[in-house]
Design a protein around this motif. Sequence first.
Motif, PDB file in Angstrom:
ATOM      1  N   VAL A   1       0.868  -1.198   0.180  1.00 20.10           N
ATOM      2  CA  VAL A   1       0.005   0.139   0.350  1.00 20.10           C
ATOM      3  C   VAL A   1       1.074   1.290   0.043  1.00 20.10           C
ATOM      4  O   VAL A   1       1.362   1.758   1.160  1.00 20.10           O
ATOM      5  CB  VAL A   1      -0.904   0.001   1.238  1.00 20.10           C
ATOM      6  CG1 VAL A   1      -1.776   1.371   1.067  1.00 20.10           C
ATOM      7  CG2 VAL A   1      -1.625  -1.215   1.057  1.00 20.10           C
ATOM      8  N   ILE A   2       1.217   1.621  -1.141  1.00 16.86           N
ATOM      9  CA  ILE A   2       2.214   2.780  -1.436  1.00 16.86           C
ATOM     10  C   ILE A   2       1.255   4.255  -1.274  1.00 16.86           C
ATOM     11  O   ILE A   2       0.186   4.415  -1.968  1.00 16.86           O
ATOM     12  CB  ILE A   2       2.825   2.929  -2.636  1.00 16.86           C
ATOM     13  CG1 ILE A   2       3.599   1.523  -2.740  1.00 16.86           C
ATOM     14  CG2 ILE A   2       3.818   3.809  -2.900  1.00 16.86           C
ATOM     15  CD1 ILE A   2       4.330   1.207  -4.097  1.00 16.86           C
ATOM     16  N   ILE A   3       1.714   5.203  -0.521  1.00 15.58           N
ATOM     17  CA  ILE A   3       1.060   6.370  -0.327  1.00 15.58           C
ATOM     18  C   ILE A   3       2.039   7.424  -0.539  1.00 15.58           C
ATOM     19  O   ILE A   3       3.056   7.747  -0.206  1.00 15.58           O
ATOM     20  CB  ILE A   3       0.550   6.552   1.013  1.00 15.58           C
ATOM     21  CG1 ILE A   3      -0.480   5.179   1.525  1.00 15.58           C
ATOM     22  CG2 ILE A   3      -0.273   7.745   1.370  1.00 15.58           C
ATOM     23  CD1 ILE A   3      -0.568   5.305   2.937  1.00 15.58           C
ATOM     24  N   ASP A   4       1.461   8.482  -1.461  1.00 16.12           N
ATOM     25  CA  ASP A   4       2.118   9.709  -1.850  1.00 16.12           C
ATOM     26  C   ASP A   4       1.396  10.878  -1.969  1.00 16.12           C
ATOM     27  O   ASP A   4       0.170  10.647  -2.414  1.00 16.12           O
ATOM     28  CB  ASP A   4       3.245   9.511  -2.737  1.00 16.12           C
ATOM     29  CG  ASP A   4       4.539  10.524  -2.840  1.00 16.12           C
ATOM     30  OD1 ASP A   4       4.287  11.466  -2.037  1.00 16.12           O
ATOM     31  OD2 ASP A   4       5.475   9.983  -3.434  1.00 16.12           O
ATOM     32  N   ILE A   5       1.640  11.947  -1.973  1.00 11.59           N
ATOM     33  CA  ILE A   5       0.849  13.212  -2.783  1.00 11.59           C
ATOM     34  C   ILE A   5       1.675  13.734  -3.918  1.00 11.59           C
ATOM     35  O   ILE A   5       2.879  13.773  -4.016  1.00 11.59           O
ATOM     36  CB  ILE A   5       1.095  14.322  -1.429  1.00 11.59           C
ATOM     37  CG1 ILE A   5       0.138  15.535  -1.858  1.00 11.59           C
ATOM     38  CG2 ILE A   5       2.571  14.627  -1.283  1.00 11.59           C
ATOM     39  CD1 ILE A   5      -0.050  16.564  -0.713  1.00 11.59           C
ATOM     40  N   THR A   6       0.999  14.078  -4.774  1.00 12.90           N
ATOM     41  CA  THR A   6       1.308  14.569  -6.225  1.00 12.90           C
ATOM     42  C   THR A   6       0.510  15.758  -6.436  1.00 12.90           C
ATOM     43  O   THR A   6      -0.798  16.033  -5.952  1.00 12.90           O
ATOM     44  CB  THR A   6       1.109  13.536  -7.204  1.00 12.90           C
ATOM     45  OG1 THR A   6       1.649  14.138  -8.299  1.00 12.90           O
ATOM     46  CG2 THR A   6      -0.353  13.107  -7.563  1.00 12.90           C
ATOM     47  N   THR A   7       1.047  16.904  -7.203  1.00 13.39           N
ATOM     48  CA  THR A   7       0.563  18.122  -7.595  1.00 13.39           C
ATOM     49  C   THR A   7      -0.005  18.052  -9.001  1.00 13.39           C
ATOM     50  O   THR A   7       0.976  17.630  -9.834  1.00 13.39           O
ATOM     51  CB  THR A   7       1.456  19.204  -7.247  1.00 13.39           C
ATOM     52  OG1 THR A   7       1.690  19.208  -5.933  1.00 13.39           O
ATOM     53  CG2 THR A   7       0.786  20.501  -7.641  1.00 13.39           C
TER      54      THR A   7
ATOM     55  N   VAL B   1       0.257  -2.355  -5.078  1.00 13.70           N
ATOM     56  CA  VAL B   1       1.103  -3.198  -5.731  1.00 13.70           C
ATOM     57  C   VAL B   1       0.952  -4.526  -5.229  1.00 13.70           C
ATOM     58  O   VAL B   1       1.039  -4.801  -3.924  1.00 13.70           O
ATOM     59  CB  VAL B   1       2.406  -2.881  -5.609  1.00 13.70           C
ATOM     60  CG1 VAL B   1       3.377  -3.586  -6.470  1.00 13.70           C
ATOM     61  CG2 VAL B   1       2.540  -1.268  -6.518  1.00 13.70           C
ATOM     62  N   VAL B   2       0.274  -5.647  -6.059  1.00 15.87           N
ATOM     63  CA  VAL B   2       0.422  -6.888  -5.531  1.00 15.87           C
ATOM     64  C   VAL B   2       0.798  -7.906  -6.878  1.00 15.87           C
ATOM     65  O   VAL B   2       0.409  -7.748  -7.852  1.00 15.87           O
ATOM     66  CB  VAL B   2      -0.571  -7.359  -4.962  1.00 15.87           C
ATOM     67  CG1 VAL B   2      -2.129  -7.104  -5.852  1.00 15.87           C
ATOM     68  CG2 VAL B   2      -0.746  -8.838  -4.528  1.00 15.87           C
ATOM     69  N   GLY B   3       2.022  -8.384  -6.711  1.00 15.09           N
ATOM     70  CA  GLY B   3       2.557  -9.168  -7.785  1.00 15.09           C
ATOM     71  C   GLY B   3       2.649  -8.348  -9.098  1.00 15.09           C
ATOM     72  O   GLY B   3       3.402  -7.149  -9.021  1.00 15.09           O
ATOM     73  N   GLN B   4       2.244  -8.353 -10.156  1.00 14.75           N
ATOM     74  CA  GLN B   4       2.080  -7.752 -11.265  1.00 14.75           C
ATOM     75  C   GLN B   4       1.212  -6.618 -11.445  1.00 14.75           C
ATOM     76  O   GLN B   4       1.114  -5.870 -12.486  1.00 14.75           O
ATOM     77  CB  GLN B   4       2.181  -8.486 -12.584  1.00 14.75           C
ATOM     78  CG  GLN B   4       0.855  -9.108 -13.005  1.00 14.75           C
ATOM     79  CD  GLN B   4       0.535 -10.313 -12.500  1.00 14.75           C
ATOM     80  OE1 GLN B   4       1.057 -10.813 -11.349  1.00 14.75           O
ATOM     81  NE2 GLN B   4      -0.256 -11.360 -12.849  1.00 14.75           N
ATOM     82  N   TRP B   5       0.215  -6.491 -10.585  1.00 11.65           N
ATOM     83  CA  TRP B   5      -1.019  -5.696 -10.411  1.00 11.65           C
ATOM     84  C   TRP B   5      -0.312  -4.369  -9.985  1.00 11.65           C
ATOM     85  O   TRP B   5       0.224  -4.304  -9.020  1.00 11.65           O
ATOM     86  CB  TRP B   5      -1.960  -6.204  -9.732  1.00 11.65           C
ATOM     87  CG  TRP B   5      -2.586  -7.572 -10.005  1.00 11.65           C
ATOM     88  CD1 TRP B   5      -2.223  -8.625  -9.635  1.00 11.65           C
ATOM     89  CD2 TRP B   5      -3.561  -7.727 -11.176  1.00 11.65           C
ATOM     90  NE1 TRP B   5      -2.865  -9.766 -10.471  1.00 11.65           N
ATOM     91  CE2 TRP B   5      -3.745  -9.211 -11.292  1.00 11.65           C
ATOM     92  CE3 TRP B   5      -4.131  -6.828 -11.981  1.00 11.65           C
ATOM     93  CZ2 TRP B   5      -4.594  -9.662 -12.184  1.00 11.65           C
ATOM     94  CZ3 TRP B   5      -5.056  -7.639 -13.003  1.00 11.65           C
ATOM     95  CH2 TRP B   5      -5.183  -8.851 -12.932  1.00 11.65           C
ATOM     96  N   ARG B   6      -0.866  -3.127 -10.671  1.00 11.31           N
ATOM     97  CA  ARG B   6      -0.736  -1.845 -10.258  1.00 11.31           C
ATOM     98  C   ARG B   6      -2.102  -1.076 -10.410  1.00 11.31           C
ATOM     99  O   ARG B   6      -2.603  -0.987 -11.238  1.00 11.31           O
ATOM    100  CB  ARG B   6       0.485  -1.162 -11.248  1.00 11.31           C
ATOM    101  CG  ARG B   6       1.819  -2.008 -11.397  1.00 11.31           C
ATOM    102  CD  ARG B   6       2.460  -1.870 -10.067  1.00 11.31           C
ATOM    103  NE  ARG B   6       3.851  -2.454 -10.307  1.00 11.31           N
ATOM    104  CZ  ARG B   6       4.106  -3.723 -10.205  1.00 11.31           C
ATOM    105  NH1 ARG B   6       3.371  -4.492  -9.585  1.00 11.31           N
ATOM    106  NH2 ARG B   6       5.255  -4.134 -10.258  1.00 11.31           N
ATOM    107  N   ILE B   7      -2.487  -0.684  -9.185  1.00  7.85           N
ATOM    108  CA  ILE B   7      -3.850  -0.191  -9.230  1.00  7.85           C
ATOM    109  C   ILE B   7      -3.920   0.956  -8.223  1.00  7.85           C
ATOM    110  O   ILE B   7      -3.685   1.074  -6.943  1.00  7.85           O
ATOM    111  CB  ILE B   7      -4.928  -1.380  -8.312  1.00  7.85           C
ATOM    112  CG1 ILE B   7      -4.452  -2.687  -9.131  1.00  7.85           C
ATOM    113  CG2 ILE B   7      -6.190  -0.741  -8.234  1.00  7.85           C
ATOM    114  CD1 ILE B   7      -4.699  -3.681  -8.270  1.00  7.85           C
TER     115      ILE B   7
END
Length: 371
Positions: A95-101, A132-138
């Motif tokens: 579970v990746i968390i970040d902020i983008t503008t 991200v889990v395995g090859q999945w990017r969601i």
Amino acid sequence: MQTILAHAHSLMYTILALMPSHYQRDSLEAMLGLFLEAEGKPLPHYSKTKSESALSRFLNHYNWSTRKIISHLRAFVIELILKQCTLGRKPFLQVIIDITTLEKTGKFKAFNHLITFFNHKRGLHLVVLYLVVGQWRIPWNFRVWRGKGTTTPAQLALKMVRRLPKKLTLTFQVKILADTAFGTVEFIHGIRQLKYHAILGIGCNRKLVDGRSVKHLYHRGQQVRLVGLDVTVSVSWYYFKTDKGVFLKRYVISTTPLKACTINWWGKRRWQIEGWFKTAKHRFGLDKFGQCTLLGIYRWLILSLTAFLLAHWTYLARYYPHTLDWGQAAFLALSTFFPVLLLSLLLLDIERLRPLALSHGIDITISRCKM
């Protein structure tokens, strides 16, 4: 992997059926077609099948349920991920968390209160939760940070983590990965209450209870006590190479004891979301919205993320594990999910170029073949 596209076809039929009229179904196809051109400029102005005003009304005014589209997408994603699980040890769910503008200039009367400055950038600031889990990017969820004096990015992130579906959190080992902005005492305590393990970035000036800063530590993997925390954490650091070739020292902490090399490995995994930010903006136009209403912006973001998922699923079905070309993956997604739209665009181009072809002695004739 080919079954992914079969299920995705069913999903798209369901989503299109949510539209109240065939005019809005056509508009939805036209907008997704613009996003799937993957050139980073999916503006309604460039549509060849629908007028700019029609697409503007579709995004900003027409009555169709954005929430139902999100609900169907999430249910589909959960179903696909769970099918990949095997017996034995639980796999990791990152579970990746970040902020983008999403940078913006000019005046936005309808939502000017949402356009603020963060890290010297003016625009709409999204706190994004990316799985991200395995090859999945969601790209799973996002919240808008409204600026200083409001709910902090760490608080927004903690709310999204709490709302992760139980089907996923009970099936996988949840690993929270986040940058320095989320290494607050409140966020760490909240993650520990949820019984999740986190690898978080912290600033080099973060204070220890003995008065030192973490930059004064000499041994990776030490267990230390940070000011404000009533538990020990493990600290390590690694050097990250920027796009300009400069190496920056990054400090990370683990909420459970781990070896330094393991902390560093997980700490570097956080940067996966940065690659997605670039792809979402430069390929799928996430930041190119120009709508006059909050509803229009919200729908724009959702459709951009939907286009990314369609291209990602097509890549998994056709290319994985070969090198990913987002332009080619998006084109295959367009031809797979919206073949009639793609053929309509082709016919419009032929009609536009017919006079030029005739001037060179070429007569283009199109006829329907017998089936």
